[in-house]
Design a protein around this motif. Structure first.
Motif, PDB file in Angstrom:
ATOM      1  N   LYS A 103     -28.849  53.690 132.468  1.00 41.95           N
ATOM      2  CA  LYS A 103     -27.737  53.608 133.408  1.00 41.95           C
ATOM      3  C   LYS A 103     -27.426  52.140 133.683  1.00 41.95           C
ATOM      4  CE  LYS A 103     -28.232  57.957 135.894  1.00 41.95           C
ATOM      5  NZ  LYS A 103     -26.896  58.452 135.668  1.00 41.95           N
ATOM      6  N   PHE A 104     -26.123  51.807 133.601  1.00 35.84           N
ATOM      7  CA  PHE A 104     -25.672  50.445 133.855  1.00 35.84           C
ATOM      8  C   PHE A 104     -24.585  50.467 134.919  1.00 35.84           C
ATOM      9  CE2 PHE A 104     -27.305  50.415 129.537  1.00 35.84           C
ATOM     10  CZ  PHE A 104     -28.091  49.272 129.536  1.00 35.84           C
ATOM     11  N   ARG A 105     -24.857  49.815 136.045  1.00 38.66           N
ATOM     12  CA  ARG A 105     -23.859  49.706 137.114  1.00 38.66           C
ATOM     13  C   ARG A 105     -22.730  48.818 136.618  1.00 38.66           C
ATOM     14  NH1 ARG A 105     -23.617  50.417 142.535  1.00 38.66           N
ATOM     15  NH2 ARG A 105     -25.813  50.911 142.708  1.00 38.66           N
ATOM     16  N   PHE A 106     -21.490  49.199 136.949  1.00 41.78           N
ATOM     17  CA  PHE A 106     -20.390  48.348 136.501  1.00 41.78           C
ATOM     18  C   PHE A 106     -19.693  47.620 137.621  1.00 41.78           C
ATOM     19  CE2 PHE A 106     -18.763  52.767 136.109  1.00 41.78           C
ATOM     20  CZ  PHE A 106     -17.670  52.748 136.955  1.00 41.78           C
ATOM     21  N   SER A 107     -20.008  47.929 138.880  1.00 41.36           N
ATOM     22  CA  SER A 107     -19.383  47.228 139.995  1.00 41.36           C
ATOM     23  C   SER A 107     -20.239  47.428 141.242  1.00 41.36           C
ATOM     24  CB  SER A 107     -17.980  47.788 140.229  1.00 41.36           C
ATOM     25  OG  SER A 107     -17.463  47.370 141.460  1.00 41.36           O
TER      26      SER A 107
END
Length: 180
Positions: free
Chosen positions: A80-84
């Protein structure tokens, strides 16, 4: 291929954008995106200026799967990669298959944030480090407001900006330390 979230629903082919194929779940609205196709689309498509394209600034309702997802191709856990920092959404990525899963509304949110052309950068250490630094800076700023108040913090900021390039900066700092 089945849905990454629902797991029992077949994904149907769609076009996220012109020349950008994807697969979507009719039940949850999530979207599977082959990152090789995405890179090809990004390299061969002129980026759209979002200011010209956006007609409304209404908030996008995007869901996010909180649980870890399993890649439907290789059965490995997706990262999982947070984008904001302003949104509690993550892009789920299978690093083995080079596939991404976007929950319902997340592509539209990426477009609204004008980062739809940066999907592969979101998955990099510098992007994630920058988000963490921004979050730390926001916490630090909030603590200063709590301790000093907004008015005093603005005064301190103005003084700091004035002092930054002052020719006698060292002398002024020495004066403050000795007369504080």
């Amino acid at each position: 291929m089945n849905c990454y979230q629902c797991t029992d629903v077949r994904l149907k082919p769609i076009k996220l954008e012109t020349a950008l194929p994807a697969k979507q779940c009719d039940k949850c609205g999530g979207t599977h995106l082959d990152l090789l196709s995405y890179r090809n689309w990004r390299e061969n498509t002129k980026p759209v200026n979002s200011e010209e394209e956006q007609t409304t600034a209404e908030p996008i309702e995007a869901t996010d799967t909180k649980k870890a997802l399993v890649c439907q191709k290789c059965s490995k856990l997706m990262l999982k990669f947070r984008f904001s920092n302003k949104h509690d959404n993550f892009v789920d990525v299978c690093s083995t298959c080079d596939d991404a899963w976007l929950d319902s509304g997340e592509w539209e949110l990426l477009n609204q944030l004008d980062i739809q052309n940066q999907l592969t950068q979101i998955m990099t250490a510098p992007w994630q480090k920058n988000l963490k630094q921004q979050h730390f800076d926001e916490i630090k700023h909030d603590q200063y407001i709590k301790q000093l108040g907004e008015e005093d913090l603005e005064t301190v900021k103005a003084f700091s900006d004035w002092l930054k390039d002052h020719p006698n900066k060292a002398l002024i700092e020495r004066y403050i330390r000795s007369n504080g």
